[in-house]
Design a protein around this motif. Sequence first.
Motif, mmCIF file in Angstrom:
data_model
loop_
_atom_site.group_PDB
_atom_site.id
_atom_site.type_symbol
_atom_site.label_atom_id
_atom_site.label_comp_id
_atom_site.label_asym_id
_atom_site.label_seq_id
_atom_site.Cartn_x
_atom_site.Cartn_y
_atom_site.Cartn_z
ATOM 1 N N UNK A 1 0.869 -1.363 -0.156
ATOM 2 C CA UNK A 1 0.187 -0.001 0.039
ATOM 3 C C UNK A 1 0.892 1.365 -0.067
ATOM 4 N N UNK A 2 2.030 1.110 -0.288
ATOM 5 C CA UNK A 2 2.978 2.278 -0.223
ATOM 6 C C UNK A 2 2.939 3.325 -1.350
ATOM 7 N N UNK A 3 3.544 4.336 -1.303
ATOM 8 C CA UNK A 3 3.329 5.314 -2.505
ATOM 9 C C UNK A 3 4.378 4.760 -3.531
ATOM 10 N N UNK A 4 4.089 5.256 -4.842
ATOM 11 C CA UNK A 4 4.976 4.746 -5.866
ATOM 12 C C UNK A 4 6.205 5.631 -5.906
ATOM 13 N N UNK A 5 7.473 5.177 -6.093
ATOM 14 C CA UNK A 5 8.412 5.605 -5.923
ATOM 15 C C UNK A 5 9.141 5.677 -7.458
ATOM 16 N N UNK A 6 10.310 6.470 -7.553
ATOM 17 C CA UNK A 6 11.138 6.492 -8.610
ATOM 18 C C UNK A 6 11.755 5.223 -9.241
ATOM 19 N N UNK A 7 11.948 4.245 -8.237
ATOM 20 C CA UNK A 7 12.487 3.051 -8.275
ATOM 21 C C UNK A 7 11.529 2.071 -9.077
ATOM 22 N N UNK A 8 10.195 2.177 -8.714
ATOM 23 C CA UNK A 8 9.032 1.642 -9.235
ATOM 24 C C UNK A 8 8.878 1.883 -10.649
ATOM 25 N N UNK A 9 8.853 3.237 -10.932
ATOM 26 C CA UNK A 9 8.743 3.595 -12.262
ATOM 27 C C UNK A 9 9.926 3.125 -13.190
ATOM 28 N N UNK A 10 11.069 3.060 -12.674
ATOM 29 C CA UNK A 10 12.046 2.706 -13.379
ATOM 30 C C UNK A 10 12.064 1.006 -13.772
ATOM 31 N N UNK A 11 11.517 0.479 -12.659
ATOM 32 C CA UNK A 11 11.079 -0.932 -12.848
ATOM 33 C C UNK A 11 10.180 -1.239 -13.932
ATOM 34 N N UNK A 12 9.127 -0.541 -13.782
ATOM 35 C CA UNK A 12 8.032 -0.669 -14.750
ATOM 36 C C UNK A 12 8.612 -0.533 -16.104
ATOM 37 N N UNK A 13 9.346 0.703 -16.477
ATOM 38 C CA UNK A 13 9.895 0.982 -17.658
ATOM 39 C C UNK A 13 10.690 -0.338 -18.151
ATOM 40 N N UNK A 14 11.276 -0.969 -17.316
ATOM 41 C CA UNK A 14 12.017 -2.219 -17.605
ATOM 42 C C UNK A 14 11.039 -3.243 -17.994
ATOM 43 N N UNK A 15 10.121 -3.524 -17.255
ATOM 44 C CA UNK A 15 9.360 -4.658 -17.508
ATOM 45 C C UNK A 15 8.608 -4.359 -18.908
ATOM 46 N N UNK A 16 8.310 -2.895 -19.330
ATOM 47 C CA UNK A 16 7.373 -2.988 -20.579
ATOM 48 C C UNK A 16 8.557 -3.201 -21.666
ATOM 49 N N UNK A 17 9.819 -2.663 -21.326
ATOM 50 C CA UNK A 17 10.740 -2.770 -22.450
ATOM 51 C C UNK A 17 11.387 -4.244 -22.730
ATOM 52 N N UNK A 18 10.768 -5.192 -21.792
ATOM 53 C CA UNK A 18 11.085 -6.670 -22.140
ATOM 54 C C UNK A 18 10.079 -7.015 -23.130
ATOM 55 N N UNK A 19 8.887 -6.385 -22.782
ATOM 56 C CA UNK A 19 7.557 -6.811 -23.858
ATOM 57 C C UNK A 19 6.343 -7.439 -23.086
ATOM 58 N N UNK A 20 6.437 -7.032 -21.572
ATOM 59 C CA UNK A 20 5.402 -7.662 -20.947
ATOM 60 C C UNK A 20 4.155 -6.558 -20.910
ATOM 61 N N UNK A 21 3.011 -6.727 -21.034
ATOM 62 C CA UNK A 21 1.899 -5.921 -21.054
ATOM 63 C C UNK A 21 1.428 -5.674 -19.376
ATOM 64 N N UNK A 22 0.531 -4.858 -19.188
ATOM 65 C CA UNK A 22 -0.025 -4.600 -17.818
ATOM 66 C C UNK A 22 -0.596 -5.965 -17.255
ATOM 67 N N UNK A 23 -1.541 -6.451 -18.142
ATOM 68 C CA UNK A 23 -2.128 -7.614 -17.615
ATOM 69 C C UNK A 23 -1.057 -8.769 -17.141
ATOM 70 N N UNK A 24 0.168 -8.974 -17.797
ATOM 71 C CA UNK A 24 1.044 -9.909 -17.733
ATOM 72 C C UNK A 24 1.810 -9.670 -16.435
#
Length: 484
Positions: free
Chosen positions: A381-404
Amino acid sequence: MGLCRMSREGIKNGCITLDNKFVTDYMPAADEIKLKVYLFGLLSCADPDSPDNTTYHFCNALSITPEQLKEAFEYWSSEGLVTIVSDSPLEVRYNLVKGLEDKLHYYKKGKYEEFNAQLQGLFPERMLNSNDYEKYYVFLETTHMPQEVMLMIAGYCVNYRKATKISDNYVLAVAQAWHEEGIRTVQDAEDMISSHESSTEAMRLIFKALGKKSEADLDDKQFYIKWTKSWGFDLSGILFAAKQCKKRGGMERLDKILDEYFTHNCLTVTDMQAYSDERQSMYDLAKEVTRIIGVRYENLETVVSHYICVWLSQGFDKDALILVAEYCFENSIRSLSGMNAMISMFYKQGCVTVGSINGYIGQLVEREKRIKKILETAASSRMVTQSDRDAYALWTDWGFDDEAILVAASFAQGKPQATGYITKLLTRCKEAKAFTAEEVRKTLSSSVSSNQKSAEPGKLERRYTKEEIGSLFGDLQNYDDIEI
């Protein structure tokens, strides 16, 4: 013949040594033929017994006549760099290159005798001493201005000031200014003097526009000649600019204003007026931007030149800059450097209008919601951090969509450092080439308890409030870019 000497091939393929003093003190005043003769002769000095070291070979190699060759060496002889040992046949000895001080001592006894007498005649009420003369010698030798031109300038200064005790430094300052204006011959000097004398009425009008009651001197007229002859302003344009600094800064301030107009290619009153209006609007915008973000500047000139002009040149309009300033204030960014970081972020994303900026912020808001949903799925339940944003960008770069990603998050429920754990799970799926939600679920189910509940992505609402975007730009305090 000496014991050792270089071979003909060694001389041909080697190099000559050129004294730096030649380049700085002598080369600027010499024409092409004189330079070619000097350099070719310097090369020949390395092998004086060569059969090519003859007048015929010099003329043939340099495509000049024997008369031009002799004239060139006579010039260098007058400069003290060579000595003509014989006229027929022509024989020349190269001397060491003398520095300016040595060169002056070399000339003082002969070259300047007539000049000294004429210069002294311009100052009958005081005797010029050796230090006074040397100032003129240094100037003449450095600029290679003809003596008669220097005497014309000195005479004009004395006559204009109507004072025989006029400073030598003043005369030389005028001479330097004229030299920079391209005065090289007696005719050039006569034309310059004529221009000065014809500018009297124009200077009267300029001084009136400036609110000055004194009379123009040579320095003032030199400004006028620069503005008209070199920069291309007419009197109407100069008067237009003069009215902008009436009783504020005089000719120096007027010169700066005209320099700014010249830099922006505004030479007519129409162009100058348009630029002036635009300049005023930039000052108004600077005042509004600094007011919004809560900073105060006594002089907005730096704000305009360093920030507003740059931002406008990048394509941002007034409304877009005000919008960014408001976002900065709402997110506690209270400096122009901080606002500039946000501006740079938008510029890199191609967002320079209100619509594109809001659209980009909308994308950030939606991305923030998606990342928040992922964290909630992982029971965080914590707030979103820049580390979370960087990780999300990495996941999407790998080819995963939001559902995955949400499926992987459901397998990370209750795990410490959920973002890092999701990265590990998705790495395993990436290695297994499982990228869809169903493929991720099957891959992870084989190693994770099937009792874990898979989260399904929900529908995200689109809304823009201060609270929603409040954390988006927190890292801009460190001027980091935000990537989608």
